[in-house]
Design an enzyme around this catalytic site. Structure first.
Site, PDB file in Angstrom:
ATOM      1  N   ASP B  96       0.856  -1.182   0.000  1.00 16.80           N
ATOM      2  CA  ASP B  96       0.000   0.000   0.000  1.00 16.80           C
ATOM      3  C   ASP B  96       0.899   1.242   0.000  1.00 16.80           C
ATOM      4  OD1 ASP B  96       0.916   0.264   2.592  1.00 16.80           O
ATOM      5  OD2 ASP B  96      -0.991  -0.204   3.529  1.00 16.80           O
ATOM      6  N   ASP B 270      -7.478  -7.554   0.491  1.00 11.85           N
ATOM      7  CA  ASP B 270      -6.564  -7.795   1.609  1.00 11.85           C
ATOM      8  C   ASP B 270      -7.301  -7.396   2.863  1.00 11.85           C
ATOM      9  OD1 ASP B 270      -6.226  -4.756   1.236  1.00 11.85           O
ATOM     10  OD2 ASP B 270      -5.198  -5.182   3.128  1.00 11.85           O
TER      11      ASP B 270
END
EC number: 2.4.2.29
Lengths: 379, 379
Positions: B96, B270
């Site tokens: 991320d 996720d």
């Protein structure tokens, strides 16, 4: 005592000085001695899957009567098929008698000739542990090697106090033998007490031998005394114990304690130290103990020990292990517990090979020299 | 944007309604979609060895830029060979951008057009994260799939505030694309923002498409809104996204969130939930979620799910798992993390098979019916 019909037997295969190499055969598998037994306190070796414990080389592990009688309870374990099925460890298990933890952990203990009453350190509920109940619990757990209930006291202590506890432990040994009822599929060990007093230790050993046990534990050590006192007691006592029975030094210890005790004729060991130290970021290696929390490791790309037979010592950098310890990641506890248990097994396997090769003195010297040389230089 | 020379490519292999089945090919291996990515926050999927993560069926895991930039630091990871070597996970990693955790975890954040300055939640030291620095960090980590820096806000929020953050995220998307510099061995994903406002979401998607990305993330969901709002946003937005690019719903979710999102055309997920829930004694199974701390399990000799393909669901009794949870043993966290990650992989693998067989609707209905039927009756 006859052991001819026993299904659990001990045989010596080699000796070198006082050091011995042997094996215990059980219906659940063979235990090579000198043996280190990982501690599965509450039905699990902390942070390890059972198969990972086995892969380190462990033949047997230890279960704690005190912890298991409180949670989940011995009758419950029995109704679930025994401790081996409960935790899915299908190899031998040795259980302690509960006495040590009652003294060290329980609240409001009361000791009488009959046994000990105490309150759980978890929820305060009341329990009684007698020699007979301890055998019953260990039988419910389906333990392969059972300990008598004893009274273990901390050192230093007054001789009179040591003697009183030793005499009580002897009377409990006798009751334990009766309660055990010569079960053929298990061993029963008596426990030598007597603190740091050679005369009391000899008296304890003589008393136990006259009762007759499948093996002899040495209790009441690593309870506050210096290592040289422990080694002196061991040197004094092992010649008094039957040559053809296993000797188990309870709750010991660090690698150098174990090495010295093997040289003095001890066959079996257990200790929470390798897994506890692992959870605190310490790794045992042929370089000695390494504190991975130390900032010296934070940029170190080298593995913990590139020559180790243990893959976990080779696959990650010290920097990564340092990172896991610093961030308190569970994987750090998992990996370092594994590394330490594997090192303990490497040490006892090395001792077994050395005894067979009649080079225990050299092996001990080489091992100590490597520890003394210490870790790799800072990068 | 041309992807002809990309070393990381996406291809669709089947679709059923809005649901899609595909794969991402990377030099580090193939990722089958719909894919669930376990979260390896700080360079480890908590309580799991890398090979155990792989054995659950995971093709890829997620690393957190925010956590890794603080400890051990992106430059340090790079000097140690990148994140894959650092943690010994040799398959693909998605990272991320750090923005989400800066907003949720850091202290004293200050947001400007340029980027965000903040103080570490660990030691208070100051950092700056810009779109360019986020790309640089993710490149230092050697991530295979990189996210643009975005501003993610909690819902509910004022439309004006949602619009401001969405517009800023679009400008950051453009800078991220430039900073990424079309690296052929990685993908760069833009992130759709716009809260629960269909018009703003559509504007965000249009802006990202005109910049052109290898994949499209959907951010700003599972941030406080009810599931039906999330599903409505997904139903609105996925038709606006390029059919030939992967769509990734960030930070989602529970199994029923994932199932509903797959039906609405999402390819990647996720979430920390399966491992976090495992550490808290919750097991995800085809029966739904089971709280193993509950006393109903304490004498239950039955395995968690005797029909599960996962050996950890079959080898121990529920009573044992209950015991591990109650005694707070690390093995409990290890086993339940594994069980939950394996169940998430079973769910996404089931969806892939169903999409290929044109029976996604039936698969979803059957799965939901099993969850609704609940756990085995109390023993």
């Amino acid at each position: 005592m006859s052991t001819t019909s026993k299904l659990v037997t001990f045989s010596l295969t080699a000796s070198d000085g006082m050091a011995r190499c042997g094996r215990i055969d059980t219906p659940r598998g063979e235990i090579s001695t000198p043996a280190f037994m990982p501690v599965g306190t509450a039905g699990t070796v902390k942070a390890m899957y059972p198969e990972q414990v086995r892969e380190t080389g462990a033949d047997i592990l230890l279960g704690n009567t005190y912890h298991l009688m409180l949670r989940p309870g011995a009758e419950r374990v029995a109704s679930l098929g025994g401790l081996h099925d409960f935790m899915d460890w299908q190899r031998p298990i040795l259980t302690d008698s509960g006495g040590f933890q009652v003294m060290s952990l329980a609240k409001l203990r009361k000791l009488t000739e009959k046994g000990v009453t105490f309150k759980s350190h978890i929820d305060g509920s009341a329990y009684e542990l007698t020699p007979e109940r301890s055998i019953e619990i260990q039988t419910l757990l389906d333990s392969d090697i059972i300990m008598q209930l004893d009274e273990c006291i901390a050192l230093p202590a007054e001789r009179k106090e040591i003697e009183r506890a030793m005499e009580l432990s002897l009377r409990w040994a006798d009751r334990s033998k009766t309660a055990f009822n010569n079960q053929q599929n298990r061993m029963l060990f008596g426990i030598v007490q007597g603190g740091d007093d050679a005369e009391l230790r000899a008296k304890s050993a003589a008393g136990l031998k006259s009762i007759g046990f499948d093996g002899y534990s040495i209790g009441g050590l690593a309870v506050g005394e210096p290592q040289d006192v422990m080694f002196r007691v061991l040197s004094d006592i092992t010649p008094d114990l039957p040559w053809d029975r296993p000797r188990y030094l309870m709750g010991v210890g660090k690698p150098d304690d174990i090495l010295g005790a093997i040289e003095r004729g001890v066959d079996m060991f257990d200790c929470v130290h390798p897994t506890r130290a692992g959870r605190h970021g310490h790794a045992y290696t042929r370089f000695g103990v390494i504190n991975l929390k130390n900032a010296r490791h934070k940029d170190d790309h080298r593995p913990l020990d590139e020559a180790s037979p243990n893959p976990n010592c080779r696959r990650w950098s010290r920097a990564y292990l340092h990172h896991l310890v610093r961030t308190e990641e569970i994987l750090g506890a998992m990996v370092l517990s594994q590394i330490n248990l594997a090192y303990y097994q490497e040490l006892t396997a090395g001792a077994r090979a050395a005894i067979k090769a009649q080079r225990m003195t050299d092996f001990a010297a080489e091992t100590r020299a490597a520890w003394a040389a210490g870790d790799l230089p800072v990068l």
